[in-house]
Design a protein around this motif. Structure first.
Motif, PDB file in Angstrom:
ATOM      1  N   VAL A  19       0.842  -1.203   0.000  1.00 18.58           N
ATOM      2  CA  VAL A  19       0.000   0.000   0.000  1.00 18.58           C
ATOM      3  C   VAL A  19       0.871   1.245   0.000  1.00 18.58           C
ATOM      4  O   VAL A  19       0.635   2.192  -0.761  1.00 18.58           O
ATOM      5  N   SER A  20       1.899   1.260   0.841  1.00 15.95           N
ATOM      6  CA  SER A  20       2.786   2.426   0.939  1.00 15.95           C
ATOM      7  C   SER A  20       3.531   2.657  -0.363  1.00 15.95           C
ATOM      8  O   SER A  20       3.698   3.808  -0.807  1.00 15.95           O
ATOM      9  N   GLY A  21       3.985   1.579  -0.998  1.00 15.82           N
ATOM     10  CA  GLY A  21       4.715   1.717  -2.241  1.00 15.82           C
ATOM     11  C   GLY A  21       3.871   2.318  -3.356  1.00 15.82           C
ATOM     12  O   GLY A  21       4.307   3.228  -4.070  1.00 15.82           O
ATOM     13  N   ILE A  22       2.648   1.824  -3.502  1.00 13.63           N
ATOM     14  CA  ILE A  22       1.770   2.346  -4.553  1.00 13.63           C
ATOM     15  C   ILE A  22       1.355   3.778  -4.242  1.00 13.63           C
ATOM     16  O   ILE A  22       1.314   4.640  -5.135  1.00 13.63           O
ATOM     17  N   LEU A  23       1.056   4.055  -2.973  1.00 14.18           N
ATOM     18  CA  LEU A  23       0.719   5.429  -2.584  1.00 14.18           C
ATOM     19  C   LEU A  23       1.889   6.371  -2.868  1.00 14.18           C
ATOM     20  O   LEU A  23       1.683   7.516  -3.284  1.00 14.18           O
ATOM     21  N   SER A  64       8.683   9.369  -4.100  1.00 17.07           N
ATOM     22  CA  SER A  64       9.703   8.487  -4.668  1.00 17.07           C
ATOM     23  C   SER A  64      10.384   7.666  -3.582  1.00 17.07           C
ATOM     24  O   SER A  64      10.712   6.489  -3.792  1.00 17.07           O
ATOM     25  N   ALA A  65      10.595   8.251  -2.401  1.00 12.45           N
ATOM     26  CA  ALA A  65      11.201   7.508  -1.287  1.00 12.45           C
ATOM     27  C   ALA A  65      10.312   6.338  -0.873  1.00 12.45           C
ATOM     28  O   ALA A  65      10.786   5.208  -0.693  1.00 12.45           O
ATOM     29  N   LEU A  66       9.020   6.603  -0.716  1.00 11.14           N
ATOM     30  CA  LEU A  66       8.085   5.529  -0.362  1.00 11.14           C
ATOM     31  C   LEU A  66       8.068   4.437  -1.425  1.00 11.14           C
ATOM     32  O   LEU A  66       8.049   3.239  -1.111  1.00 11.14           O
TER      33      LEU A  66
END
Length: 504
Positions: A19-23, A64-66
């Motif tokens: 979820v965090s990556g896609i967000l 981009s960091a996430l």
């Protein structure tokens, strides 16, 4: 295959890293979009360029960091998809509000979030030009920097098409496998999946959306009353069925029959399933004209234009030309949930006002940028009511609900009936909260349905010439949550608040 099954079983019920990556990717995209109003600020030499640059670079860096820390490698599942969509609109509004406050344009962060959510959800309700309960006077629309006005309209445009792309991927997760619900909700046909892959479908829809926006922009720019900036803002707002204008008096401020006609036509087009627009542009006229939802939408539009325009002519004593001009514009503005204004419908006689009030409970076609209940649901409910009458006469007959040649599955019918019940319960809850805050009956009802239906202007204290600045802070958060719930088709948001969502 066995390793994949083991890996799937070891995954948590909600993969928050995924979820965090896609967000993170979506936040990066939002930051990139904020560079456009940054460029507008530079073009017009406005001090708000700094606020946009800070917000844009901060969003791109954080996003981009996430994304790279939690780069998505697993397949997206149902719970994660619902959580991502809801958080996208909510976090997007929190981030998109920053240029309003960092530039010093709005003192209240709540007001800034309200304005941004109203933009991304294509609602069009505004707090500009009004006084807050704390005594803060918000600037009028025309007092804003052009970059901020552009951001409001761009938020409409991104949110309008964004919802189509996201629901295209999520509708199959609402309890029915494959593309079944998309077919039923979006056209009632069995062939609305334009290509085998959703990514290709989304690209085609974006192409149609961009093309129609460009055509309307050019048509509006042809008129001497509009410069390129006016034209692009109103093209963004029209195709997104949003309703933000860069004039205090909305479209009525141009006082042009030509502009009214162009926007009326494109509001009607924006209320149609964009998959059907693609079929029309590729020469498939038969599918377009034979689509039952488009026929129903066109019929309802024509009936209300005749009723409202006739009322303005015969009861409100408008000239025939003005009655048709203002009546048709306002019918399309409310029916498609765009919310533009050329006349103060709150001053109309009760007959014409009541007809317009009924349109607050309709909406555009599914697969359009319009909000509201949607035409396909209204059509299926009407078909179901007709079936019930026939069943009384023929109690032993098997009478399926049909839309064209398609039999509506009982599961889909239950989903739609459930949607209606939940929709009206939320509407009543919103109206109850607003009445508790001291608003009269029509104001409370109007604010609730206008925000839930993503319409914007309402009735009473929230009429077409009024704003929402005077609503208390709690009320503004309630209304902006209603905007998000209505924009994301109710269940997408509400399901994450159920205990079943968090359990195995």
């Amino acid at each position: 295959m066995i390793d994949q099954l083991k890996q799937s079983k070891n995954r948590p019920r909600i993969d928050f890293k995924l979820v965090s990556g896609i967000l993170g990717g979506l936040i990066f995209f939002l930051g990139f979009a904020l560079l456009l109003p940054f460029l507008i600020a530079l073009i017009y030499n406005e001090p708000s360029w700094e606020a946009f640059l800070i917000t844009a670079t901060g969003s791109m860096a954080a996003g981009s960091a996430l994304y790279f820390i939690y780069r998505p490698v697993e397949e997206l599942r149902m719970r994660e998809a619902f959580l991502i969509v809801t958080l996208t609109w909510f976090i997007g509004s929190l981030i998109g509000a920053l240029p309003f406050t960092l530039s010093g344009t709005l003192e209240s962060y709540t007001d800034a979030v309200f304005e941004t959510m109203s933009g991304l959800s294509t609602t069009g309700a505004t707090i500009l030009g009004g006084e807050t309960p704390a005594g803060i006077i918000n600037p009028a629309i025309e007092d804003l920097d052009n970059s901020l006005l552009f951001w409001r309209s761009l938020a409409h445009w991104l949110g309008g098409m964004g919802i189509i792309v996201l629901t295209l991927a999520l509708l199959p997760l609402l309890g029915i496998g494959g593309m079944e619900l998309f077919r039923a909700e979006y056209s009632g046909s069995t062939s609305d999946k334009l290509t085998p892959r959703i990514r290709e479908t989304a690209l085609l829809l974006w192409t149609v959306y961009l093309g129609m926006t460009a055509i309307q922009f050019l048509l509006l720019w042809l008129h001497p009353a509009m410069d390129w900036f006016d034209a692009i803002n109103h093209a963004f707002s029209t195709l997104a069925t949003g309703g933000f204008s860069n004039l205090n008096d909305s479209v009525g401020g141009f006082d042009s029959v030509y502009i009214d006609v162009v926007i009326t036509i494109f509001m009607f087009l924006a209320g149609i399933n964009f998959a059907m627009h693609f079929r029309l542009f590729t020469g498939d006229l038969k599918s377009f004209l034979g689509n039952r939802e488009i026929r129903f939408y066109t019929l309802l539009t024509a009936l209300f234009i005749v009723g409202v325009s006739g009322g303005l002519w015969l009861i409100d004593h408008y000239s025939f030309g003005d009655a048709l001009r203002y009546g048709s514009f306002q019918v399309l503005a409310i029916l498609t949930t765009t919310g533009f204004g050329t006349d103060d419908y709150a001053l109309w006689m009760p007959f014409t006002s009541f007809l317009l009030f009924l349109l607050f409970f309709t909406g555009g076609c599914a697969g359009s940028t319009g909000g509201g209940i949607k035409m396909i649901r209204l059509l299926i409910i009407a078909k179901n009511v007709g079936r019930e009458f026939k069943q009384i006469i023929h109690p032993h007959a098997v009478l399926p609900v049909r839309v064209g040649n398609r039999v509506i599955d009982s599961g889909i019918l239950k989903t739609i009936l459930g949607f209606f019940v939940v929709y009206f319960l939320i509407f009543l809850a919103g109206a109850l909260i607003m009445s508790f805050m001291g608003y009269d009956f029509m104001s409370a009802m109007g604010a609730s349905i206008a925000c839930l239906g993503n319409i914007g202007p309402a009735w009473g204290d929230f009429g077409p010439t009024d704003e929402y600045a005077h609503v208390p802070i709690l009320g503004k958060w309630v209304l902006l949550i209603l905007m998000m719930i209505g924009r994301l088709e109710l269940f997408t948001v509400l399901v994450i608040f159920t205990p079943w969502f968090w359990k195995n």
